[in-house]
Design a protein around this motif. Structure first.
Motif, PDB file in Angstrom:
ATOM      1  N   GLN A 140       0.837  -1.216   0.000  1.00 19.15           N
ATOM      2  CA  GLN A 140       0.000   0.000   0.000  1.00 19.15           C
ATOM      3  C   GLN A 140       0.868   1.262   0.000  1.00 19.15           C
ATOM      4  O   GLN A 140       0.559   2.234  -0.673  1.00 19.15           O
ATOM      5  CB  GLN A 140      -0.920   0.006   1.223  1.00 19.15           C
ATOM      6  CG  GLN A 140      -2.025  -1.042   1.121  1.00 19.15           C
ATOM      7  CD  GLN A 140      -2.778  -1.198   2.449  1.00 19.15           C
ATOM      8  OE1 GLN A 140      -2.182  -1.202   3.518  1.00 19.15           O
ATOM      9  NE2 GLN A 140      -4.086  -1.348   2.363  1.00 19.15           N
ATOM     10  N   VAL A 141       1.956   1.204   0.748  1.00 23.63           N
ATOM     11  CA  VAL A 141       2.835   2.381   0.804  1.00 23.63           C
ATOM     12  C   VAL A 141       3.503   2.584  -0.560  1.00 23.63           C
ATOM     13  O   VAL A 141       3.550   3.703  -1.091  1.00 23.63           O
ATOM     14  CB  VAL A 141       3.919   2.253   1.903  1.00 23.63           C
ATOM     15  CG1 VAL A 141       4.757   3.513   1.981  1.00 23.63           C
ATOM     16  CG2 VAL A 141       3.295   1.966   3.256  1.00 23.63           C
ATOM     17  N   VAL A 142       4.006   1.479  -1.139  1.00 26.34           N
ATOM     18  CA  VAL A 142       4.694   1.606  -2.437  1.00 26.34           C
ATOM     19  C   VAL A 142       3.711   2.121  -3.503  1.00 26.34           C
ATOM     20  O   VAL A 142       4.053   3.002  -4.300  1.00 26.34           O
ATOM     21  CB  VAL A 142       5.316   0.263  -2.894  1.00 26.34           C
ATOM     22  CG1 VAL A 142       6.101   0.449  -4.193  1.00 26.34           C
ATOM     23  CG2 VAL A 142       6.246  -0.291  -1.828  1.00 26.34           C
ATOM     24  N   ASP A 143       2.470   1.606  -3.483  1.00 30.14           N
ATOM     25  CA  ASP A 143       1.461   2.073  -4.452  1.00 30.14           C
ATOM     26  C   ASP A 143       1.270   3.579  -4.323  1.00 30.14           C
ATOM     27  O   ASP A 143       1.234   4.308  -5.317  1.00 30.14           O
ATOM     28  CB  ASP A 143       0.106   1.387  -4.201  1.00 30.14           C
ATOM     29  CG  ASP A 143       0.112  -0.074  -4.643  1.00 30.14           C
ATOM     30  OD1 ASP A 143       1.072  -0.480  -5.337  1.00 30.14           O
ATOM     31  OD2 ASP A 143      -0.830  -0.810  -4.269  1.00 30.14           O
ATOM     32  N   LYS A 144       1.151   4.018  -3.082  1.00 29.77           N
ATOM     33  CA  LYS A 144       0.907   5.426  -2.812  1.00 29.77           C
ATOM     34  C   LYS A 144       2.072   6.296  -3.301  1.00 29.77           C
ATOM     35  O   LYS A 144       1.873   7.305  -3.977  1.00 29.77           O
ATOM     36  CB  LYS A 144       0.797   5.576  -1.277  1.00 29.77           C
ATOM     37  CG  LYS A 144      -0.194   6.587  -0.819  1.00 29.77           C
ATOM     38  CD  LYS A 144      -0.242   6.520   0.706  1.00 29.77           C
ATOM     39  CE  LYS A 144      -0.837   7.799   1.204  1.00 29.77           C
ATOM     40  NZ  LYS A 144      -2.018   7.710   1.940  1.00 29.77           N
ATOM     41  N   VAL A 145       3.280   5.856  -2.968  1.00 29.16           N
ATOM     42  CA  VAL A 145       4.464   6.631  -3.338  1.00 29.16           C
ATOM     43  C   VAL A 145       4.647   6.624  -4.858  1.00 29.16           C
ATOM     44  O   VAL A 145       4.946   7.651  -5.469  1.00 29.16           O
ATOM     45  CB  VAL A 145       5.735   6.073  -2.631  1.00 29.16           C
ATOM     46  CG1 VAL A 145       6.972   6.813  -3.100  1.00 29.16           C
ATOM     47  CG2 VAL A 145       5.605   6.199  -1.129  1.00 29.16           C
ATOM     48  N   GLU A 146       4.417   5.468  -5.475  1.00 26.65           N
ATOM     49  CA  GLU A 146       4.594   5.391  -6.932  1.00 26.65           C
ATOM     50  C   GLU A 146       3.624   6.345  -7.640  1.00 26.65           C
ATOM     51  O   GLU A 146       4.007   7.076  -8.557  1.00 26.65           O
ATOM     52  CB  GLU A 146       4.372   3.953  -7.430  1.00 26.65           C
ATOM     53  CG  GLU A 146       4.621   3.844  -8.943  1.00 26.65           C
ATOM     54  CD  GLU A 146       4.305   2.471  -9.535  1.00 26.65           C
ATOM     55  OE1 GLU A 146       3.743   1.609  -8.811  1.00 26.65           O
ATOM     56  OE2 GLU A 146       4.594   2.284 -10.730  1.00 26.65           O
ATOM     57  N   GLU A 147       2.387   6.348  -7.160  1.00 31.38           N
ATOM     58  CA  GLU A 147       1.389   7.224  -7.776  1.00 31.38           C
ATOM     59  C   GLU A 147       1.811   8.691  -7.662  1.00 31.38           C
ATOM     60  O   GLU A 147       1.746   9.455  -8.634  1.00 31.38           O
ATOM     61  CB  GLU A 147       0.054   6.993  -7.071  1.00 31.38           C
ATOM     62  CG  GLU A 147      -1.133   7.482  -7.870  1.00 31.38           C
ATOM     63  CD  GLU A 147      -2.386   7.433  -7.029  1.00 31.38           C
ATOM     64  OE1 GLU A 147      -2.674   6.354  -6.463  1.00 31.38           O
ATOM     65  OE2 GLU A 147      -3.060   8.478  -6.925  1.00 31.38           O
ATOM     66  N   LEU A 148       2.281   9.008  -6.469  1.00 31.02           N
ATOM     67  CA  LEU A 148       2.732  10.379  -6.202  1.00 31.02           C
ATOM     68  C   LEU A 148       3.884  10.791  -7.131  1.00 31.02           C
ATOM     69  O   LEU A 148       3.892  11.873  -7.728  1.00 31.02           O
ATOM     70  CB  LEU A 148       3.245  10.385  -4.769  1.00 31.02           C
ATOM     71  CG  LEU A 148       2.929  11.545  -3.885  1.00 31.02           C
ATOM     72  CD1 LEU A 148       2.960  11.075  -2.448  1.00 31.02           C
ATOM     73  CD2 LEU A 148       3.899  12.649  -4.095  1.00 31.02           C
ATOM     74  N   VAL A 149       4.850   9.877  -7.258  1.00 34.56           N
ATOM     75  CA  VAL A 149       6.037  10.163  -8.085  1.00 34.56           C
ATOM     76  C   VAL A 149       5.641  10.293  -9.555  1.00 34.56           C
ATOM     77  O   VAL A 149       6.016  11.258 -10.232  1.00 34.56           O
ATOM     78  CB  VAL A 149       7.091   9.040  -7.915  1.00 34.56           C
ATOM     79  CG1 VAL A 149       8.221   9.179  -8.943  1.00 34.56           C
ATOM     80  CG2 VAL A 149       7.666   9.061  -6.496  1.00 34.56           C
ATOM     81  N   ARG A 150       4.850   9.338 -10.045  1.00 33.06           N
ATOM     82  CA  ARG A 150       4.470   9.358 -11.468  1.00 33.06           C
ATOM     83  C   ARG A 150       3.641  10.612 -11.767  1.00 33.06           C
ATOM     84  O   ARG A 150       3.818  11.252 -12.807  1.00 33.06           O
ATOM     85  CB  ARG A 150       3.699   8.090 -11.848  1.00 33.06           C
ATOM     86  CG  ARG A 150       4.589   6.858 -11.848  1.00 33.06           C
ATOM     87  CD  ARG A 150       3.946   5.704 -12.611  1.00 33.06           C
ATOM     88  NE  ARG A 150       4.764   4.492 -12.547  1.00 33.06           N
ATOM     89  CZ  ARG A 150       5.817   4.267 -13.325  1.00 33.06           C
ATOM     90  NH1 ARG A 150       6.197   5.148 -14.215  1.00 33.06           N
ATOM     91  NH2 ARG A 150       6.507   3.140 -13.197  1.00 33.06           N
TER      92      ARG A 150
END
Ligand code: DC
Length: 216
Positions: A201-211
């Motif tokens: 969940q954390v990685v999904d959140k961070v990836e979305e933010l970065v992209r």
């Protein structure tokens, strides 16, 4: 360039590593520099209160850091000692020596040099967004309740929860109260509390933010 900072066991290592893999970027755990030099100091029975002696160890340059997708490796005298530097007592030495401004200064250049080696870099640590890579386009600060962090670390290391709580408290105090580059939230960083989230969940959140931020 993405930086992920936060206290011990906030999940920044695993999250930053997974993020780098998803983006196809390089991954750097800057703690490996402090842990590695802490390990070298231990091997040489160096005096941990002697700042210039520690700088001499850094300058001897019989060590190197190598980035791989799974681990930030540390070599001492051409031998891979990455397994050793991951141990809790080496982390403790790392935390102790990391408050010396000269030690930090001498490791800074080596850390910055790593940024020139790939398509992009995800760097994690305590001062990546504030000092090492202040130019990073996206800065993340991961945090979590101390009880969740201790639970995580105690499972990872197979050490009792009580002992982990004590070590972590000491480490947090050392890392946050030092004068040179203390652990702090970088200006403009996105703060994410990971207490109630699992790693994915954390990685999904961070990836979305970065992209979203970088438009990639
Ligand atoms: O993230 P870690 O547990 O591998 O880091 C070990 C110690 O190294 C940490 O307690 C403080 C120091 N450190 C630092 O001062 N600055 C960094 N950027 C990374 C680690």
């Amino acid at each position: 360039m993405v930086t992920i900072d936060g206290p011990a066991a906030s999940g920044k290592s695993s999250v930053s590593r997974d993020l780098a893999q998803r983006l196809g970027w390089q991954w750097l755990s800057t703690g490996a520099f402090y842990r590695g030099i802490g390990y070298v100091a231990g091997e040489k029975s160096a005096d941990l209160s002697n700042e210039s002696g520690l700088v001499d160890l850094i300058n001897e340059k019989d060590w190197k850091v190598v980035m791989t997708p799974e681990r930030t490796q540390f070599f001492y005298k051409a031998k891979d000692v990455t397994d050793h530097i991951s141990l809790e007592h080496v982390g403790d030495i790392a935390s102790k020596i990391s408050h010396y401004p000269e030690v930090r200064k001498h490791l800074l250049k080596a850390q910055r040099d790593m940024a020139h080696r790939g398509p992009g870099l995800v760097a994690e640590g305590r001062d990546c967004g504030t000092v090492v890579f202040p130019q990073a386009k996206v800065k993340i600060y991961l945090t979590a309740h101390s009880s969740s962090r201790a639970q995580r670390r105690s499972e990872e290391q197979g050490v009792s929860l009580q002992k982990t709580i004590e070590t972590q408290k000491l480490r947090d105090e050392q890392d946050s109260s030092r004068k040179a580059a203390p652990l702090q939230v970088p200006e403009g960083a996105h703060v994410i509390d990971t207490s109630e989230l699992n790693q994915q969940q954390v990685v999904d959140k961070v990836e979305e933010l970065v992209r979203h931020t970088l438009g990639i």
